[in-house]
Design a protein around this motif. Structure first.
Motif, PDB file in Angstrom:
ATOM      1  N   ASN A 107     -22.336 -51.906  68.975  1.00 59.98           N
ATOM      2  CA  ASN A 107     -22.572 -52.322  70.376  1.00 59.98           C
ATOM      3  C   ASN A 107     -21.707 -51.280  71.327  1.00 59.98           C
ATOM      4  OD1 ASN A 107     -24.241 -54.735  69.427  1.00 59.98           O
ATOM      5  ND2 ASN A 107     -22.038 -55.555  68.732  1.00 59.98           N
ATOM      6  N   ASP A 133     -22.357 -62.440  81.798  1.00 59.90           N
ATOM      7  CA  ASP A 133     -23.019 -63.661  81.260  1.00 59.90           C
ATOM      8  C   ASP A 133     -24.288 -63.244  80.711  1.00 59.90           C
ATOM      9  OD1 ASP A 133     -21.046 -65.239  82.346  1.00 59.90           O
ATOM     10  OD2 ASP A 133     -21.801 -65.821  83.888  1.00 59.90           O
ATOM     11  N   LEU A 186     -23.745 -61.413  77.385  1.00 62.76           N
ATOM     12  CA  LEU A 186     -23.554 -62.365  76.416  1.00 62.76           C
ATOM     13  C   LEU A 186     -24.638 -63.039  76.103  1.00 62.76           C
ATOM     14  CD1 LEU A 186     -20.386 -63.928  78.077  1.00 62.76           C
ATOM     15  CD2 LEU A 186     -20.553 -62.908  75.575  1.00 62.76           C
ATOM     16  N   THR A 187     -25.692 -63.496  76.810  1.00 61.96           N
ATOM     17  CA  THR A 187     -26.804 -64.203  76.429  1.00 61.96           C
ATOM     18  C   THR A 187     -27.489 -63.245  75.213  1.00 61.96           C
ATOM     19  OG1 THR A 187     -27.020 -65.490  78.319  1.00 61.96           O
ATOM     20  CG2 THR A 187     -28.928 -65.164  77.146  1.00 61.96           C
ATOM     21  N   LEU A 189     -26.296 -60.774  73.606  1.00 59.94           N
ATOM     22  CA  LEU A 189     -25.610 -60.413  72.279  1.00 59.94           C
ATOM     23  C   LEU A 189     -25.895 -61.788  71.541  1.00 59.94           C
ATOM     24  CD1 LEU A 189     -22.678 -58.525  73.865  1.00 59.94           C
ATOM     25  CD2 LEU A 189     -24.406 -57.562  72.233  1.00 59.94           C
ATOM     26  N   GLU A 190     -25.597 -62.780  72.043  1.00 64.30           N
ATOM     27  CA  GLU A 190     -25.929 -64.035  71.029  1.00 64.30           C
ATOM     28  C   GLU A 190     -26.977 -64.341  70.502  1.00 64.30           C
ATOM     29  OE1 GLU A 190     -23.622 -66.384  73.865  1.00 64.30           O
ATOM     30  OE2 GLU A 190     -21.712 -65.671  73.104  1.00 64.30           O
ATOM     31  N   ALA A 191     -28.146 -63.665  71.163  1.00 68.64           N
ATOM     32  CA  ALA A 191     -29.645 -64.150  70.945  1.00 68.64           C
ATOM     33  C   ALA A 191     -29.914 -63.627  69.170  1.00 68.64           C
ATOM     34  CB  ALA A 191     -30.470 -63.604  71.604  1.00 68.64           C
ATOM     35  N   PHE A 196     -15.482 -62.245  71.495  1.00 70.54           N
ATOM     36  CA  PHE A 196     -15.837 -60.866  70.921  1.00 70.54           C
ATOM     37  C   PHE A 196     -14.605 -60.122  70.869  1.00 70.54           C
ATOM     38  CE2 PHE A 196     -19.951 -62.397  72.489  1.00 70.54           C
ATOM     39  CZ  PHE A 196     -20.958 -61.706  71.503  1.00 70.54           C
ATOM     40  N   GLN A 254     -14.642 -64.929  75.257  1.00 71.99           N
ATOM     41  CA  GLN A 254     -16.063 -65.481  74.443  1.00 71.99           C
ATOM     42  C   GLN A 254     -16.007 -65.029  73.076  1.00 71.99           C
ATOM     43  OE1 GLN A 254     -17.961 -67.819  75.947  1.00 71.99           O
ATOM     44  NE2 GLN A 254     -16.715 -67.376  77.566  1.00 71.99           N
ATOM     45  N   ILE A 258     -25.189 -58.285  62.442  1.00 70.69           N
ATOM     46  CA  ILE A 258     -24.422 -58.904  63.797  1.00 70.69           C
ATOM     47  C   ILE A 258     -23.071 -58.493  63.475  1.00 70.69           C
ATOM     48  CG2 ILE A 258     -24.340 -60.754  65.094  1.00 70.69           C
ATOM     49  CD1 ILE A 258     -26.873 -61.811  64.040  1.00 70.69           C
ATOM     50  N   ASN A 286     -19.441 -58.898  66.124  1.00 76.98           N
ATOM     51  CA  ASN A 286     -18.802 -59.181  67.503  1.00 76.98           C
ATOM     52  C   ASN A 286     -17.998 -58.263  67.963  1.00 76.98           C
ATOM     53  OD1 ASN A 286     -16.778 -59.372  65.796  1.00 76.98           O
ATOM     54  ND2 ASN A 286     -16.141 -61.667  66.607  1.00 76.98           N
ATOM     55  N   LEU A 292     -15.326 -60.541  77.752  1.00 76.07           N
ATOM     56  CA  LEU A 292     -15.871 -60.633  76.476  1.00 76.07           C
ATOM     57  C   LEU A 292     -14.917 -61.388  75.392  1.00 76.07           C
ATOM     58  CD1 LEU A 292     -17.642 -57.340  76.552  1.00 76.07           C
ATOM     59  CD2 LEU A 292     -18.961 -59.452  76.519  1.00 76.07           C
TER      60      LEU A 292
END
Length: 152
Positions: free
Chosen positions: A53, A144, A147-148, A150-152, A33, A31, A2, A4, A28
């Motif tokens: 990514n 948004d 982000l959901t 990517l953060e999962a 990243f 948050q 993973i 960022n 991004l």
């Protein structure tokens, strides 16, 4: 693994795609990243081998064609292993000119990248006309969702 870091590779003529790319990068960054904003005109496609990514952002050229700044990338995609790359796409355009080919350049790029094994993590963001009035609504909502994922 993973990471960022998110690379945003963009091609812009009128400045709309650049504006959206910078706006997305800013959201991004807020948050936590790290974003690399890269002009497709000077991008070395071999660098995709080092990216996990990637957001591809492009306007549509002439009659539904890919922006010329991405021609070199398309030509060299066969030399790059895109398996496992998380990708998403941003297209800017204007339905008044070519309603059927709206964001056609983005669709060409999307097809080429996905046909080589990249994983599309979110539906493309398609923006009609000047993106500035919709940045805080449409673009922010798309970020948004990104982000959901990517953060999962």
């Amino acid at each position: 693994m993973i990471t960022n870091t998110i690379s945003i590779i963009y091609a812009s003529s009128s400045g709309n795609t650049l504006f959206v790319s910078e706006f997305v990068a800013g959201k991004l960054d807020e948050q936590g990243f790290t974003t690399d904003l890269i002009n497709a005109d000077i991008f070395d496609p071999m660098d995709l081998n080092k990216m996990d990514n990637v957001l591809f952002a492009t306007s549509t050229w002439e009659h539904g064609e890919i922006h010329p700044f991405f021609h070199n990338t398309i030509k060299r995609l066969d030399q790059i292993d895109l398996q496992g790359r998380k990708v998403a796409f941003i297209g800017t355009g204007d339905r008044r000119y070519e309603p059927i080919l709206f964001c056609g350049g983005m669709e060409i790029l999307r097809k080429e990248v996905l046909s080589r094994g990249a994983d599309e993590i979110l539906s493309p963001l398609r923006l009609d006309g000047d993106p500035r009035p919709n940045a805080d609504s449409t673009v922010s909502k798309w970020v948004d969702k990104l982000l959901t994922v990517l953060e999962a």
